[in-house]
Design a protein around this motif. Structure first.
Motif, PDB file in Angstrom:
ATOM      1  N   LEU A   1      14.960  83.749  76.346  1.00  0.00           N
ATOM      2  CA  LEU A   1      14.684  82.627  75.460  1.00  0.00           C
ATOM      3  C   LEU A   1      15.726  81.535  75.669  1.00  0.00           C
ATOM      4  O   LEU A   1      16.923  81.814  75.733  1.00  0.00           O
ATOM      5  N   VAL A   2      15.257  80.295  75.792  1.00  0.00           N
ATOM      6  CA  VAL A   2      16.161  79.142  75.849  1.00  0.00           C
ATOM      7  C   VAL A   2      15.697  78.148  74.791  1.00  0.00           C
ATOM      8  O   VAL A   2      14.515  78.102  74.434  1.00  0.00           O
ATOM      9  N   CYS A   3      16.635  77.364  74.280  1.00  0.00           N
ATOM     10  CA  CYS A   3      16.261  76.371  73.277  1.00  0.00           C
ATOM     11  C   CYS A   3      17.164  75.152  73.384  1.00  0.00           C
ATOM     12  O   CYS A   3      18.229  75.195  73.971  1.00  0.00           O
TER      13      CYS A   3
ATOM     14  N   SER B   1      18.185  71.776  70.716  1.00  0.00           N
ATOM     15  CA  SER B   1      18.031  71.207  69.379  1.00  0.00           C
ATOM     16  C   SER B   1      18.771  69.887  69.306  1.00  0.00           C
ATOM     17  O   SER B   1      19.827  69.722  69.915  1.00  0.00           O
TER      18      SER B   1
ATOM     19  N   MET C   1      17.150  72.007  76.321  1.00  0.00           N
ATOM     20  CA  MET C   1      16.584  73.305  76.664  1.00  0.00           C
ATOM     21  C   MET C   1      16.604  73.505  78.185  1.00  0.00           C
ATOM     22  O   MET C   1      16.975  74.570  78.679  1.00  0.00           O
TER      23      MET C   1
ATOM     24  N   GLU D   1      20.110  74.314  79.390  1.00  0.00           N
ATOM     25  CA  GLU D   1      20.459  75.718  79.151  1.00  0.00           C
ATOM     26  C   GLU D   1      19.799  76.608  80.209  1.00  0.00           C
ATOM     27  O   GLU D   1      20.423  77.522  80.745  1.00  0.00           O
TER      28      GLU D   1
ATOM     29  N   TYR E   1       7.591  73.459  69.911  1.00  0.00           N
ATOM     30  CA  TYR E   1       8.451  72.513  69.194  1.00  0.00           C
ATOM     31  C   TYR E   1       8.415  72.815  67.703  1.00  0.00           C
ATOM     32  O   TYR E   1       7.384  73.180  67.158  1.00  0.00           O
TER      33      TYR E   1
ATOM     34  N   LEU F   1      13.550  71.002  67.481  1.00  0.00           N
ATOM     35  CA  LEU F   1      13.948  72.190  68.218  1.00  0.00           C
ATOM     36  C   LEU F   1      12.862  72.470  69.239  1.00  0.00           C
ATOM     37  O   LEU F   1      11.689  72.566  68.891  1.00  0.00           O
TER      38      LEU F   1
ATOM     39  N   TYR G   1      11.836  75.217  72.251  1.00  0.00           N
ATOM     40  CA  TYR G   1      12.208  76.535  72.743  1.00  0.00           C
ATOM     41  C   TYR G   1      11.095  77.072  73.633  1.00  0.00           C
ATOM     42  O   TYR G   1       9.941  76.679  73.528  1.00  0.00           O
TER      43      TYR G   1
ATOM     44  N   THR H   1      10.430  80.272  77.111  1.00  0.00           N
ATOM     45  CA  THR H   1      10.894  81.412  77.884  1.00  0.00           C
ATOM     46  C   THR H   1      11.273  80.955  79.279  1.00  0.00           C
ATOM     47  O   THR H   1      10.423  80.455  80.022  1.00  0.00           O
TER      48      THR H   1
END
Length: 151
Positions: free
Chosen positions: A57-59, A61, A102, A105, A119, A138, A140, A142
């Motif tokens: 998981l990546v996110c 914000s 995101m 990351e 979102y 936010l 996020y 995969t």
């Protein structure tokens, strides 16, 4: 006197808000070009060529506040109706910035793509009940990372 203060604040809000927004858009466009190598797709199931990849998981914000001019412009739109362009650009910048964070990351993890992107948007604080204070977006999804077995 109050009218002069109001007009000065309105003018300052417009000028500095536009400068800040255009500077932010330039930075967003530059970073989008740099991160174009990491694809972002909303599909739930990854393509078959990615089935042996590892996933995580990546996110990203971001919280962006509304300047005084946008608050006044939105208040006028509430009186007359119609689309609120001042808030549309705010939300566009927030969504794009969240996706960039995101992607950044994912890049740090060595990912090739991000799928199942979603979102979430929320309002943070209000200007004394007179409108939107800040907006949080936010993003996020995969991230798919090539595993050592598939390399």
């Amino acid at each position: 006197m109050e009218l002069i203060v109001f007009l000065v604040l309105l003018g300052l809000g417009y000028v500095f808000g536009r400068l800040s927004e255009s500077r932010h858009y330039r930075a967003i466009i530059q970073r989008e070009q740099e991160l174009r190598v990491i694809s972002v797709v909303p599909v739930k199931i990854p393509p078959p060529e990615y089935l042996r990849h590892e996933s995580t998981l990546v996110c990203g914000s971001v919280v962006i506040s509304v300047d005084y001019f946008k608050t006044v412009a939105a208040s006028l739109r509430n009186i007359f109706g119609g689309r609120v362009g001042a808030y549309e650009s705010l939300l566009d910048r927030a969504r794009r910035e969240a996706v960039l964070r995101m992607q950044d990351e994912a890049r740090q993890l060595g990912a090739e793509t991000i799928y199942n992107v979603k979102y979430e948007t929320s309002r943070i604080g209000e200007n004394a009940g007179k409108g939107l204070g800040s907006v949080e977006v936010l993003a996020y999804g995969t991230a798919l990372i090539a595993s050592t077995a598939s390399k």
